[in-house]
Design an enzyme around this catalytic site. Structure first.
Site, PDB file in Angstrom:
ATOM      1  N   GLY A 104       0.768  -1.233   0.000  1.00  0.00           N
ATOM      2  CA  GLY A 104       0.000   0.000   0.000  1.00  0.00           C
ATOM      3  C   GLY A 104       0.798   1.281   0.000  1.00  0.00           C
ATOM      4  O   GLY A 104       0.222   2.376   0.038  1.00  0.00           O
ATOM      5  N   GLY A 161       2.717   2.329  -2.469  1.00  0.00           N
ATOM      6  CA  GLY A 161       2.817   2.889  -3.817  1.00  0.00           C
ATOM      7  C   GLY A 161       3.971   2.344  -4.629  1.00  0.00           C
ATOM      8  O   GLY A 161       4.474   3.019  -5.526  1.00  0.00           O
ATOM      9  N   LYS A 162       4.402   1.105  -4.345  1.00  0.00           N
ATOM     10  CA  LYS A 162       5.511   0.511  -5.109  1.00  0.00           C
ATOM     11  C   LYS A 162       5.200   0.465  -6.599  1.00  0.00           C
ATOM     12  O   LYS A 162       6.035   0.817  -7.431  1.00  0.00           O
ATOM     13  CB  LYS A 162       5.795  -0.913  -4.624  1.00  0.00           C
ATOM     14  CG  LYS A 162       6.304  -1.045  -3.232  1.00  0.00           C
ATOM     15  CD  LYS A 162       6.589  -2.490  -2.867  1.00  0.00           C
ATOM     16  CE  LYS A 162       5.395  -3.382  -3.027  1.00  0.00           C
ATOM     17  NZ  LYS A 162       4.288  -3.043  -2.109  1.00  0.00           N
ATOM     18  N   THR A 163       3.986   0.015  -6.924  1.00  0.00           N
ATOM     19  CA  THR A 163       3.628  -0.122  -8.340  1.00  0.00           C
ATOM     20  C   THR A 163       3.576   1.242  -9.015  1.00  0.00           C
ATOM     21  O   THR A 163       4.081   1.413 -10.127  1.00  0.00           O
ATOM     22  CB  THR A 163       2.279  -0.849  -8.479  1.00  0.00           C
ATOM     23  OG1 THR A 163       2.391  -2.151  -7.900  1.00  0.00           O
ATOM     24  CG2 THR A 163       1.885  -0.994  -9.937  1.00  0.00           C
ATOM     25  N   SER A 164       2.989   2.228  -8.350  1.00  0.00           N
ATOM     26  CA  SER A 164       2.911   3.571  -8.930  1.00  0.00           C
ATOM     27  C   SER A 164       4.307   4.140  -9.175  1.00  0.00           C
ATOM     28  O   SER A 164       4.601   4.663 -10.259  1.00  0.00           O
ATOM     29  CB  SER A 164       2.142   4.509  -7.988  1.00  0.00           C
ATOM     30  OG  SER A 164       0.827   4.062  -7.813  1.00  0.00           O
ATOM     31  N   ASP A 193       4.419  -9.756  -8.458  1.00  0.00           N
ATOM     32  CA  ASP A 193       3.322  -9.810  -7.499  1.00  0.00           C
ATOM     33  C   ASP A 193       2.145 -10.543  -8.123  1.00  0.00           C
ATOM     34  O   ASP A 193       1.622 -10.126  -9.161  1.00  0.00           O
ATOM     35  CB  ASP A 193       2.898  -8.385  -7.112  1.00  0.00           C
ATOM     36  CG  ASP A 193       1.911  -8.362  -5.954  1.00  0.00           C
ATOM     37  OD1 ASP A 193       1.394  -9.429  -5.589  1.00  0.00           O
ATOM     38  OD2 ASP A 193       1.669  -7.259  -5.427  1.00  0.00           O
ATOM     39  N   THR A 213      -7.303   1.070  -7.085  1.00  0.00           N
ATOM     40  CA  THR A 213      -6.541  -0.180  -7.151  1.00  0.00           C
ATOM     41  C   THR A 213      -6.890  -1.153  -6.029  1.00  0.00           C
ATOM     42  O   THR A 213      -7.158  -2.324  -6.296  1.00  0.00           O
ATOM     43  CB  THR A 213      -5.034   0.129  -7.161  1.00  0.00           C
ATOM     44  OG1 THR A 213      -4.729   0.842  -8.358  1.00  0.00           O
ATOM     45  CG2 THR A 213      -4.222  -1.153  -7.123  1.00  0.00           C
TER      46      THR A 213
END
Length: 586
Positions: A22, A24-27, A49, A505
């Protein structure tokens, strides 16, 4: 290119983004990949992931082969699909057995390769390939990883498997013949070398200005350094600066963030760090992703707007009262990393204790934050943890003790050698999970689960065990067996609580998790929307700009559940300790 993001100045070939769920790694990893591609580099963005939301953010269908991203020349995206990787791995191992293998030998190996640990090593196999020759066609390979506990497991596998295979060419593990693994030994060693090379690999620890996220980043930093991954950077995402002084919610959010950054753990202070401001919109779509790293993001007006009345909502206390009507049962709290599963699980457990129930609270999460969240002993509440290392040692000791009397010294040595396989941990954790599930026959058990991807692997193991038991007791005896999967499917025995944030998300991933559970004939009981700003009545312009999106997400949640939607407002006081947790009940 936004110069304030230092890791873009002289980036290494491999960039790993990791951190608490949560944050924000992907962002951040996607925004960095876009920035590198916009600067003329050929980039491959890889998700490790199982619950990745890259497809939603980029508006493309993810595959286990590189896919071009429309609007971003030179950027391709790859999702390591665990199921596809496992199919390919099985085929390679069976093919290596050669034409001399009998049908029975092949059937035996296929059975050995049916478990969740095969899925793990197959995923790792794909990962290792990208760290060696698989990434040769790209200037940079960016890894968007699963939440911390799962990522540490993945990054420790090169060393674990290299050590396991060294000098070991006998027998069969739960992944089939060791010869099948030996053919990958060179690949695993190359992966380990690449990870440890500071000129090739950078680990980017992503956090938010939150004590829990920064503490976990510090622990991760220490553990990765012990694995030999010493080239580390820090990105603090979603740093909030209020636009006027009159809103108490905005003032509290800003103060908490500033305090967390001022008290940053010592392990993080030497790292080169960047701060990314909180944006008015979620990071979905190319404009928002490019704007995430922009030096001058669009500004909201500084004028105060009238406060939106706090939204009427169903409270967590209503859910607890409903659950407390029973005398026992399993309550599993599930969702994407970082949505507050541990907090909600602890609050539900405390609520049940206040209703006079005897409760056992446990977790399957490798990162395990329960004791920190509770921060006190509570009469009537026992707290446990499925510790992978402890459960593995217990499982190994049990197997060796049970079989030692019938084995020669050489056979015993071979058994111990086999049990050194890292996938033994998966089997041991499943056995511990099954024991916790069974405890709910006589009392309440509240289980805080690992982030979605890791939990789905555990559910896969549960399904595989169920199928094996049904085959072994086929006929009249089958009617008398009760497997963990059957208990999870029993709506009178198990209540699944899905936790999400009021953001695009997390809601999409909770919906996908619900679909996966329903395919296993497990029906979620209720949804909890955590940390709602809409329920606080904030008047800050930046936070107000985020409320329209939150309303949309509340409507999406209502459409997904058959139960009333439970809402927990954002609170200025960190939900740590019994008093703060009970306040969340409403």
């Amino acid at each position: 290119m936004p110069a304030h993001i230092h890791l873009l100045d002289q980036p290494t070939k491999y960039l790993f983004f990791t951190g608490k769920g949560g944050v924000g790694k992907t962002s951040v990893s996607t925004a960095v990949s876009i920035a590198l591609a916009d600067a003329g580099k050929k980039v491959l963005l890889v998700s490790t992931d199982a619950a990745s939301n890259l497809d939603e953010m980029l508006g493309i269908e993810l595959r286990n082969q590189p896919v071009a991203v429309p609007g971003v020349p030179r950027l391709q995206v790859l999702n390591i699909d665990p199921d596809a990787a496992a199919v390919d791995y099985r085929a390679r191992v069976v093919q290596q057995m050669g034409p001399q293998a009998s049908d029975q030998d092949i059937a035996t190996v296929r059975e050995q390769l049916s478990g969740a640990c095969t899925t793990e090593i197959a995923t790792f196999d794909e990962f290792s390939n990208l760290l060696s020759h698989g990434g040769a066609a790209y200037d940079h390979v960016v890894f968007d990883t699963a939440p911390t506990g799962h990522t540490l497991r993945l990054l420790s596998l090169p060393k674990a498997w290299s050590g396991f295979l060294e000098g070991n060419d006998r027998g069969a593990s739960c992944l089939g013949p060791h010869s099948g693994l030996k053919m990958q030994e060179q690949l695993f060693n190359a992966a380990l070398a690449a990870l440890s090379d500071v000129t090739q690999t950078t680990v980017v620890l992503v956090a938010r200005p939150d004590k829990g996220a920064l503490d976990e980043a510090a622990r991760t930093s220490d553990e990765l350094r012990a694995l030999g991954l010493t080239n580390q950077r820090l990105v603090v995402n979603a740093v909030f600066h209020r636009t006027h002084a009159d809103d108490p919610i905005a003032a509290a959010i800003e103060a908490l963030g500033r305090k967390a950054l001022d008290e940053m753990p010592a392990a993080l202070r030497p790292l080169v760090a960047n701060h990314i401001p909180l944006r008015a919109v979620d990071s979905v779509g190319l404009p928002a992703l490019r704007g995430l790293l922009a030096a001058e993001p669009p500004r909201t007006t500084g004028a105060a707007t009238p406060a939106v009345p706090a939204m009427d909502h169903h409270k967590l206390s209503e859910l607890v009262a409903e659950l407390a009507q029973g005398e026992r049962g399993l309550i599993m709290v599930m969702g994407k990393g970082g949505v507050g599963k541990t907090t909600i699980a602890a609050a539900i457990a405390l609520g049940l204790v206040r209703h006079g129930k005897s409760v056992h609270l446990s977790t399957t999460d490798p990162a395990a934050h329960l004791t920190v969240t509770l921060n006190a002993d509570v009469p009537g509440l026992s707290v446990g943890r499925i510790d992978p290392k402890a459960e593995t040692q217990k499982y190994v000791d049990k197997i060796v003790t049970a079989r030692a009397a019938t084995l020669t010294e050489d056979e015993k040595a071979l058994l111990i050698e086999d049990l050194r396989s890292p996938c033994t941990e998966e089997v041991a954790v499943f056995h511990a999970f099954s024991h916790v599930v069974a405890q709910a026959r006589s009392s309440f058990v509240v289980l805080d689960t690992a982030p979605t991807g890791h939990s789905l692997l555990l559910m896969d193991a549960t399904g595989a065990y169920h199928r094996q038991m049904v085959r072994e007791f086929e006929g009249k005896a089958a009617a008398r067996i009760v497997t963990p999967l059957m208990r999870l499917q029993d709506a009178d025995y198990t209540r699944i609580i899905l936790v999400t944030l009021p953001e695009s998300t997390p809601v999409s991933q909770a919906a996908a998790l619900q679909d996966d559970l329903r395919r296993a004939q497990i029906e979620p009981f209720a949804w909890v929307v955590n940390k709602s700003l809409l329920a606080t009545g904030t008047a800050d312009p930046l936070l107000q700009a985020r409320l329209d999106s939150e309303r949309t997400q509340m409507e999406r949640v209502a459409a997904h559940t058959r139960h009333a939607v439970l809402v927990v407002p954002w609170t200025a006081q960190p939900p740590i300790g019994p008093s703060a947790l009970e306040a969340l009940l409403g």
